[in-house]
Design an enzyme around this catalytic site. Structure first.
Site, PDB file in Angstrom:
ATOM      1  N   HIS A  64      64.301 -64.473 100.011  1.00  0.00           N
ATOM      2  CA  HIS A  64      63.464 -63.444 100.648  1.00  0.00           C
ATOM      3  C   HIS A  64      63.810 -62.160  99.894  1.00  0.00           C
ATOM      4  O   HIS A  64      64.832 -61.517 100.187  1.00  0.00           O
ATOM      5  CB  HIS A  64      63.799 -63.278 102.125  1.00  0.00           C
ATOM      6  CG  HIS A  64      63.775 -64.555 102.913  1.00  0.00           C
ATOM      7  ND1 HIS A  64      62.605 -65.226 103.190  1.00  0.00           N
ATOM      8  CD2 HIS A  64      64.759 -65.285 103.467  1.00  0.00           C
ATOM      9  CE1 HIS A  64      62.885 -66.318 103.891  1.00  0.00           C
ATOM     10  NE2 HIS A  64      64.183 -66.381 104.066  1.00  0.00           N
ATOM     11  N   ARG A  88      68.959 -60.445 112.875  1.00  0.00           N
ATOM     12  CA  ARG A  88      67.513 -60.490 112.666  1.00  0.00           C
ATOM     13  C   ARG A  88      66.827 -59.218 113.179  1.00  0.00           C
ATOM     14  O   ARG A  88      65.888 -58.726 112.557  1.00  0.00           O
ATOM     15  CB  ARG A  88      66.914 -61.729 113.354  1.00  0.00           C
ATOM     16  CG  ARG A  88      65.481 -61.999 112.913  1.00  0.00           C
ATOM     17  CD  ARG A  88      64.871 -63.191 113.599  1.00  0.00           C
ATOM     18  NE  ARG A  88      64.590 -62.921 115.014  1.00  0.00           N
ATOM     19  CZ  ARG A  88      63.723 -63.609 115.738  1.00  0.00           C
ATOM     20  NH1 ARG A  88      63.065 -64.625 115.206  1.00  0.00           N
ATOM     21  NH2 ARG A  88      63.519 -63.332 117.002  1.00  0.00           N
ATOM     22  N   ARG A 216      59.587 -72.811 115.220  1.00  0.00           N
ATOM     23  CA  ARG A 216      59.351 -71.816 116.289  1.00  0.00           C
ATOM     24  C   ARG A 216      58.158 -70.926 115.964  1.00  0.00           C
ATOM     25  O   ARG A 216      57.558 -70.342 116.854  1.00  0.00           O
ATOM     26  CB  ARG A 216      60.604 -70.994 116.613  1.00  0.00           C
ATOM     27  CG  ARG A 216      61.331 -70.396 115.487  1.00  0.00           C
ATOM     28  CD  ARG A 216      62.736 -69.902 115.909  1.00  0.00           C
ATOM     29  NE  ARG A 216      63.600 -69.891 114.758  1.00  0.00           N
ATOM     30  CZ  ARG A 216      63.678 -68.896 113.872  1.00  0.00           C
ATOM     31  NH1 ARG A 216      62.970 -67.781 114.033  1.00  0.00           N
ATOM     32  NH2 ARG A 216      64.464 -68.995 112.826  1.00  0.00           N
ATOM     33  N   GLU A 245      68.425 -73.881 111.529  1.00  0.00           N
ATOM     34  CA  GLU A 245      69.492 -72.967 111.116  1.00  0.00           C
ATOM     35  C   GLU A 245      70.414 -72.628 112.283  1.00  0.00           C
ATOM     36  O   GLU A 245      71.603 -72.386 112.094  1.00  0.00           O
ATOM     37  CB  GLU A 245      68.858 -71.679 110.556  1.00  0.00           C
ATOM     38  CG  GLU A 245      69.866 -70.667 110.046  1.00  0.00           C
ATOM     39  CD  GLU A 245      69.223 -69.511 109.276  1.00  0.00           C
ATOM     40  OE1 GLU A 245      67.991 -69.383 109.316  1.00  0.00           O
ATOM     41  OE2 GLU A 245      69.976 -68.756 108.640  1.00  0.00           O
ATOM     42  N   HIS A 279      67.927 -74.816 105.415  1.00  0.00           N
ATOM     43  CA  HIS A 279      68.901 -74.733 106.513  1.00  0.00           C
ATOM     44  C   HIS A 279      68.757 -75.932 107.453  1.00  0.00           C
ATOM     45  O   HIS A 279      68.508 -75.760 108.648  1.00  0.00           O
ATOM     46  CB  HIS A 279      68.732 -73.469 107.367  1.00  0.00           C
ATOM     47  CG  HIS A 279      68.648 -72.185 106.611  1.00  0.00           C
ATOM     48  ND1 HIS A 279      69.616 -71.780 105.718  1.00  0.00           N
ATOM     49  CD2 HIS A 279      67.714 -71.192 106.629  1.00  0.00           C
ATOM     50  CE1 HIS A 279      69.270 -70.593 105.240  1.00  0.00           C
ATOM     51  NE2 HIS A 279      68.128 -70.220 105.749  1.00  0.00           N
ATOM     52  N   ASP A 330      68.805 -66.958  99.352  1.00  0.00           N
ATOM     53  CA  ASP A 330      68.272 -66.601 100.667  1.00  0.00           C
ATOM     54  C   ASP A 330      68.308 -65.090 100.947  1.00  0.00           C
ATOM     55  O   ASP A 330      67.453 -64.361 100.479  1.00  0.00           O
ATOM     56  CB  ASP A 330      69.047 -67.408 101.726  1.00  0.00           C
ATOM     57  CG  ASP A 330      68.446 -67.313 103.113  1.00  0.00           C
ATOM     58  OD1 ASP A 330      67.419 -66.654 103.274  1.00  0.00           O
ATOM     59  OD2 ASP A 330      69.003 -67.908 104.054  1.00  0.00           O
TER      60      ASP A 330
HETATM   61 ZN    ZN Z   1      65.200 -67.988 104.778  1.00  0.00          ZN
END
Ligand code: ZN
Length: 464
Positions: A64, A88, A216, A245, A279, A330
């Site tokens: 990312h 997050r 999700r 994850e 993950h 990542d």
């Molecule tokens: Zn990721």
């Protein structure tokens, strides 16, 4: 290109199957290897010699890009119990401030760091699509285009995976306000991908696929619609997904869907070699065996998973079952495939109180086994012909520094062990070729000063 720029002689090169002597590498103007000849003669006029042992460039199967600018900025306690979920929230606040110009500068610097570290391909799991308030840019593929352009400018090969993020949780929960920049339907995401591939056509260094964000963030129906639309446009293109994850998402999946995430996916979709399950950290024994059997690639991002406190993947059982894996940087807390492989083994050593856990009867050197496996799995995840010095593959490789203390005076069968496990001083990676171009020469990327100053301007703007 001159003839001399399209061939290289390596006294030692790591071919499929292991080290070979006196290897002549030749490639064409598109950057594809045309011949790989071991046991050749060294004295061909006009052929350059590699300064040290040559190994294939490593694919980075999960990135990312914008998160590179957050590295080192979340390492303090903000809650009594900090977790992935509190991280997050911080990451979303950061994502809300990214501009197209800022993203371009961050991505370009990141890809230069990747090349210097020996990653010659990247799979970009790209989910920031819209303006900060969630409205569309005039060109809905604006941000994805910036990232593709950054890859092209740096020289790294790319598999661009626009992300379908539709819901905020299992049961098709409505997105949160701070997720508005990410949100699409399968139709709008496929439309974005179609614009993108029209504006920036696939070629030997660029491929497209899709990334349903996680179970999700999509429903079974939207995942089906996405893959069917993809197959109309780009049959068989790569599909990457975040799968398991966090234990909280495993619990929520069990509660709403009646199955653990990996099992749910394997039961409902034709999961095969085109899939990369990023993950796959929390898998039970049955899922581990079934995932290994499917031919999909487990995307392991060890430094990020350690940084976020995710958990430890059952790597030994998975490898014993014949499972494939590749590695990704990542969140880019570190950008170094050697650290990913080292941590993969060290997680097993620390939890089992053993050494050389991920070696096997056939491959007794841990680093050699993990290097070969992550080249193979990483290449599969890119959907591109990379990860091996063989005819028809990209001319992507690393030249090691034969005088570095991790390599010097060691026999060839200990070189990869030194490169992966030792951390002494500067990197042992001297030169890097991507698509036949020497993009890193004596540890410096051709564009690194300019790109770094642009990155600092973008970072200062973000942190104002
Ligand atoms: Zn990721």
């Amino acid at each position: 290109m001159t003839q001399s720029s399209q061939s290289l002689f390596a006294e030692h090169a790591y071919l499929p199957g292991g080290w070979r002597r006196n290897v002549l590498l030749e490639w064409n103007a598109e950057g594809t290897l045309t011949t790989v000849t071991p046991d050749s003669t060294a004295a061909t006029p006009g052929v350059a010699r590699a300064a040290g042992p040559v190994v294939p460039g490593m694919p980075n199967l999960h990135s990312h890009a914008f998160q590179r600018a957050m590295a080192g900025l979340t390492e303090y306690r903000a809650n009594a119990t900090d977790t992935f979920w509190s991280w997050r929230d911080l990451m979303y606040r950061f994502a809300a401030r990214i501009s197209p110009e800022g993203l371009a500068a961050i991505a370009q610097w990141l890809y230069i760091e990747m090349l210097k570290a020996g990653y010659t391909s990247v799979c970009e799991f790209h989910y920031v699509h819209h303006t900060p308030d969630g409205s569309r840019y005039a060109n809905t593929a604006e941000l994805a285009e910036r990232v593709v352009d950054a890859a092209k400018a740096s020289g790294i090969g790319m598999t661009m995976l626009p992300v379908l993020y539709q819901y905020s949780g299992f049961g098709a929960r409505a997105p949160r306000d701070d997720q508005q920049r990410f949100i699409n339907t399968p139709e709008s995401l496929l439309d974005l991908l179609d614009r993108l591939r029209t504006a920036r056509a696939e070629d030997a260094s660029l491929r497209y696929g899709v990334a349903p964000h996680s179970l999700r963030a999509v429903s079974g129906d939207s995942l089906r619609a996405l893959i069917s639309g993809l197959d109309t446009m780009l049959p068989g293109a790569p599909v990457h997904i975040h799968i398991a994850e966090q234990t909280a998402e495993v619990d929520a999946c069990l509660e709403t869907e009646g199955a653990r995430p990996v099992q749910w996916l394997l039961d409902r979709f034709d999961v095969d070699a085109r899939w990369c399950l990023v993950h796959a950290t929390h898998v039970d024994a049955a899922e581990t065996a079934a995932l290994a059997k499917s031919g999909a690639v487990a995307g392991l991002c060890l430094t990020t998973e350690a940084n976020l406190g995710d958990g430890i993947f059952p790597a030994q059982e998975y490898l014993e079952a014949g499972g494939r894996f590749g590695i990704g940087s990542d969140s880019h807390i570190g950008v170094d495939w050697r650290s990913e492989l080292r941590l993969l083994e060290y997680g097993q050593r620390l939890s089992r109180r053993q050494r050389n856990v991920l070696a096997s009867a056939d491959a007794t050197h841990v680093a050699d086994r993990l290097f070969a496996a992550s080249l193979d799995g990483g290449a599969r995840a890119t959907g591109r012909a990379v990860g091996a010095l063989q005819t028809g593959h990209r001319a992507d490789w690393l030249v090691l520094d034969a005088d570095h203390s991790s390599v010097a005076e060691h026999a060839p069968d200990a070189w990869l062990s030194g490169v992966v496990f030792c951390e002494h001083g500067e990197t042992p990676i001297l030169d890097v070729y991507a698509g036949g171009e020497k993009v890193v020469d004596n540890r410096r990327h051709r564009d690194e000063e300019r790109a770094y100053s642009q990155y600092r301007i973008a970072l200062a703007e973000l942190l104002k």
